[in-house]
Write a protein that holds these residues in place. Structure first.
Motif, PDB file in Angstrom:
ATOM      1  N   PRO A   1      38.996  37.257  43.622  1.00  0.00           N
ATOM      2  CA  PRO A   1      39.376  36.846  42.270  1.00  0.00           C
ATOM      3  C   PRO A   1      39.139  35.276  42.069  1.00  0.00           C
ATOM      4  O   PRO A   1      39.173  34.975  40.728  1.00  0.00           O
ATOM      5  CB  PRO A   1      40.635  37.453  41.931  1.00  0.00           C
ATOM      6  CG  PRO A   1      41.514  37.875  42.976  1.00  0.00           C
ATOM      7  CD  PRO A   1      40.389  37.745  44.142  1.00  0.00           C
ATOM      8  N   GLN A   2      38.941  34.684  42.606  1.00  0.00           N
ATOM      9  CA  GLN A   2      39.051  33.066  42.596  1.00  0.00           C
ATOM     10  C   GLN A   2      37.604  32.702  41.920  1.00  0.00           C
ATOM     11  O   GLN A   2      36.608  33.439  42.149  1.00  0.00           O
ATOM     12  CB  GLN A   2      39.224  32.336  44.143  1.00  0.00           C
ATOM     13  CG  GLN A   2      40.281  32.761  44.733  1.00  0.00           C
ATOM     14  CD  GLN A   2      41.482  32.273  44.015  1.00  0.00           C
ATOM     15  OE1 GLN A   2      41.534  31.304  43.229  1.00  0.00           O
ATOM     16  NE2 GLN A   2      42.758  33.161  44.100  1.00  0.00           N
ATOM     17  N   PRO A   3      37.705  31.603  41.049  1.00  0.00           N
ATOM     18  CA  PRO A   3      36.520  31.506  40.237  1.00  0.00           C
ATOM     19  C   PRO A   3      35.400  31.035  41.143  1.00  0.00           C
ATOM     20  O   PRO A   3      34.085  31.280  40.580  1.00  0.00           O
ATOM     21  CB  PRO A   3      36.938  30.307  39.309  1.00  0.00           C
ATOM     22  CG  PRO A   3      38.231  30.107  39.713  1.00  0.00           C
ATOM     23  CD  PRO A   3      38.974  30.917  40.666  1.00  0.00           C
ATOM     24  N   TRP A   4      35.577  30.536  42.354  1.00  0.00           N
ATOM     25  CA  TRP A   4      34.408  30.259  43.038  1.00  0.00           C
ATOM     26  C   TRP A   4      33.792  31.290  44.006  1.00  0.00           C
ATOM     27  O   TRP A   4      32.737  31.193  44.815  1.00  0.00           O
ATOM     28  CB  TRP A   4      34.792  28.719  43.992  1.00  0.00           C
ATOM     29  CG  TRP A   4      35.926  28.944  44.504  1.00  0.00           C
ATOM     30  CD1 TRP A   4      37.264  28.647  44.170  1.00  0.00           C
ATOM     31  CD2 TRP A   4      36.202  29.636  45.768  1.00  0.00           C
ATOM     32  NE1 TRP A   4      38.339  29.101  44.998  1.00  0.00           N
ATOM     33  CE2 TRP A   4      37.673  29.564  46.222  1.00  0.00           C
ATOM     34  CE3 TRP A   4      35.487  30.196  47.061  1.00  0.00           C
ATOM     35  CZ2 TRP A   4      38.249  30.112  47.203  1.00  0.00           C
ATOM     36  CZ3 TRP A   4      35.824  30.867  48.182  1.00  0.00           C
ATOM     37  CH2 TRP A   4      37.647  30.810  48.371  1.00  0.00           C
TER      38      TRP A   4
ATOM     39  N   LEU B   1      41.023  40.723  56.059  1.00  0.00           N
ATOM     40  CA  LEU B   1      41.006  41.521  54.924  1.00  0.00           C
ATOM     41  C   LEU B   1      41.935  40.953  53.759  1.00  0.00           C
ATOM     42  O   LEU B   1      41.840  40.823  52.730  1.00  0.00           O
ATOM     43  CB  LEU B   1      41.075  43.119  55.076  1.00  0.00           C
ATOM     44  CG  LEU B   1      40.003  43.589  55.809  1.00  0.00           C
ATOM     45  CD1 LEU B   1      40.306  45.187  56.368  1.00  0.00           C
ATOM     46  CD2 LEU B   1      38.644  43.490  55.083  1.00  0.00           C
ATOM     47  N   GLY B   2      43.067  40.710  54.215  1.00  0.00           N
ATOM     48  CA  GLY B   2      44.050  40.212  53.550  1.00  0.00           C
ATOM     49  C   GLY B   2      43.539  38.684  52.658  1.00  0.00           C
ATOM     50  O   GLY B   2      43.781  38.502  51.615  1.00  0.00           O
ATOM     51  N   ILE B   3      42.857  37.924  53.578  1.00  0.00           N
ATOM     52  CA  ILE B   3      42.388  36.671  53.033  1.00  0.00           C
ATOM     53  C   ILE B   3      41.221  36.902  52.087  1.00  0.00           C
ATOM     54  O   ILE B   3      41.177  36.477  50.965  1.00  0.00           O
ATOM     55  CB  ILE B   3      41.935  36.000  54.115  1.00  0.00           C
ATOM     56  CG1 ILE B   3      43.093  35.390  55.340  1.00  0.00           C
ATOM     57  CG2 ILE B   3      41.142  34.577  53.579  1.00  0.00           C
ATOM     58  CD1 ILE B   3      44.234  34.549  54.558  1.00  0.00           C
ATOM     59  N   ILE B   4      40.497  37.961  52.309  1.00  0.00           N
ATOM     60  CA  ILE B   4      39.512  38.121  51.489  1.00  0.00           C
ATOM     61  C   ILE B   4      40.069  38.760  50.088  1.00  0.00           C
ATOM     62  O   ILE B   4      39.444  38.226  49.102  1.00  0.00           O
ATOM     63  CB  ILE B   4      38.451  39.328  52.050  1.00  0.00           C
ATOM     64  CG1 ILE B   4      37.730  38.694  52.932  1.00  0.00           C
ATOM     65  CG2 ILE B   4      37.447  39.965  50.986  1.00  0.00           C
ATOM     66  CD1 ILE B   4      36.957  39.804  53.824  1.00  0.00           C
TER      67      ILE B   4
ATOM     68  N   CYS C   1      37.888  37.067  34.245  1.00  0.00           N
ATOM     69  CA  CYS C   1      37.614  36.569  33.119  1.00  0.00           C
ATOM     70  C   CYS C   1      38.953  35.632  32.639  1.00  0.00           C
ATOM     71  O   CYS C   1      40.078  35.711  33.384  1.00  0.00           O
ATOM     72  CB  CYS C   1      37.730  37.607  32.034  1.00  0.00           C
ATOM     73  SG  CYS C   1      39.027  39.000  31.876  1.00  0.00           S
ATOM     74  N   GLU C   2      38.785  34.725  31.839  1.00  0.00           N
ATOM     75  CA  GLU C   2      39.759  34.136  31.585  1.00  0.00           C
ATOM     76  C   GLU C   2      40.996  34.332  30.655  1.00  0.00           C
ATOM     77  O   GLU C   2      42.049  34.270  30.840  1.00  0.00           O
ATOM     78  CB  GLU C   2      39.311  32.592  31.006  1.00  0.00           C
ATOM     79  CG  GLU C   2      38.486  31.708  31.785  1.00  0.00           C
ATOM     80  CD  GLU C   2      37.112  32.115  31.849  1.00  0.00           C
ATOM     81  OE1 GLU C   2      36.571  33.058  31.156  1.00  0.00           O
ATOM     82  OE2 GLU C   2      36.408  32.058  32.936  1.00  0.00           O
TER      83      GLU C   2
ATOM     84  N   LYS D   1      47.454  39.345  35.446  1.00  0.00           N
ATOM     85  CA  LYS D   1      48.747  39.668  36.007  1.00  0.00           C
ATOM     86  C   LYS D   1      48.224  40.551  37.293  1.00  0.00           C
ATOM     87  O   LYS D   1      48.768  40.744  38.143  1.00  0.00           O
ATOM     88  CB  LYS D   1      49.470  40.765  34.846  1.00  0.00           C
ATOM     89  CG  LYS D   1      50.627  41.359  35.578  1.00  0.00           C
ATOM     90  CD  LYS D   1      51.347  42.430  34.578  1.00  0.00           C
ATOM     91  CE  LYS D   1      51.739  41.501  33.253  1.00  0.00           C
ATOM     92  NZ  LYS D   1      52.363  42.555  32.559  1.00  0.00           N
ATOM     93  N   THR D   2      47.120  41.223  37.078  1.00  0.00           N
ATOM     94  CA  THR D   2      46.541  42.122  38.461  1.00  0.00           C
ATOM     95  C   THR D   2      46.178  41.001  39.446  1.00  0.00           C
ATOM     96  O   THR D   2      46.513  41.431  40.601  1.00  0.00           O
ATOM     97  CB  THR D   2      45.474  42.961  37.936  1.00  0.00           C
ATOM     98  OG1 THR D   2      45.570  43.794  36.748  1.00  0.00           O
ATOM     99  CG2 THR D   2      45.088  43.915  38.920  1.00  0.00           C
ATOM    100  N   THR D   3      45.668  39.974  39.292  1.00  0.00           N
ATOM    101  CA  THR D   3      45.205  38.878  40.121  1.00  0.00           C
ATOM    102  C   THR D   3      46.421  38.463  40.643  1.00  0.00           C
ATOM    103  O   THR D   3      46.587  38.193  41.897  1.00  0.00           O
ATOM    104  CB  THR D   3      44.333  38.004  39.749  1.00  0.00           C
ATOM    105  OG1 THR D   3      43.327  38.554  38.899  1.00  0.00           O
ATOM    106  CG2 THR D   3      43.956  36.976  40.587  1.00  0.00           C
ATOM    107  N   PHE D   4      47.499  38.098  39.993  1.00  0.00           N
ATOM    108  CA  PHE D   4      48.731  37.471  40.310  1.00  0.00           C
ATOM    109  C   PHE D   4      49.455  38.520  41.672  1.00  0.00           C
ATOM    110  O   PHE D   4      49.795  37.931  42.595  1.00  0.00           O
ATOM    111  CB  PHE D   4      49.858  37.428  39.371  1.00  0.00           C
ATOM    112  CG  PHE D   4      51.220  36.965  39.931  1.00  0.00           C
ATOM    113  CD1 PHE D   4      51.270  35.743  40.243  1.00  0.00           C
ATOM    114  CD2 PHE D   4      52.122  37.773  39.942  1.00  0.00           C
ATOM    115  CE1 PHE D   4      52.618  35.244  40.839  1.00  0.00           C
ATOM    116  CE2 PHE D   4      53.430  37.577  40.124  1.00  0.00           C
ATOM    117  CZ  PHE D   4      53.668  36.345  40.689  1.00  0.00           C
TER     118      PHE D   4
END
Length: 132
Positions: free
Chosen positions: A88-91, A80-83, A96-97, A103-106
């Protein structure tokens, strides 16, 4: 407090932080050209479900007694940590760009990595105690 309990409580804490992270650092609320929500909205809806599962399984680690159940649950928390890192990865679903989602994704990536480490630590400790 044993190392197992320390890893279990840290997994619970990290999961809860990941659950409320979009409230602390909100994602953008922009709309696409067709009027629908942006893909970051869908990414964080999926992350909410994944982190809700992580909270439930991390809390279950505190009451599990058999090594097999602890090993399986720790491995699922690791996955689940890996998921959380992958969503949020582009692939994958992506974000959104241009927006506040970066910041949330970071912080979600850091939290997902810590959750994966906690799950791996639980698996390692359980595997080691199984051999004894």
């Amino acid at each position: 407090m044993t190392k197992y309990k320390l890893f279990s409580w840290s997994a619970v804490f990290i999961s809860v932080v990941l659950l409320v992270l979009p409230r602390i650092f909100p994602i953008c609320n922009g709309l696409m050209k067709n009027g629908g929500p942006m893909k970051c909205h869908y990414a964080y809806q999926a992350e909410f479900i994944i982190t809700l599962l992580a909270v439930i399984l991390s809390a279950a680690l505190l009451v599990l007694r058999t090594n097999e159940a602890r090993l399986l649950t720790g491995f699922i928390v690791f996955l689940l940590g890996i998921i959380v890192i992958v969503l949020p990865q582009p692939w994958a679903i992506g974000i959104c760009e241009a927006g506040a989602c970066g910041k949330t994704t970071f912080f979600a990536t850091i939290g997902g990595g810590l959750l994966a480490l906690a799950g791996a630590g639980i698996v390692g400790l359980t595997w080691k105690s199984k051999d004894d």
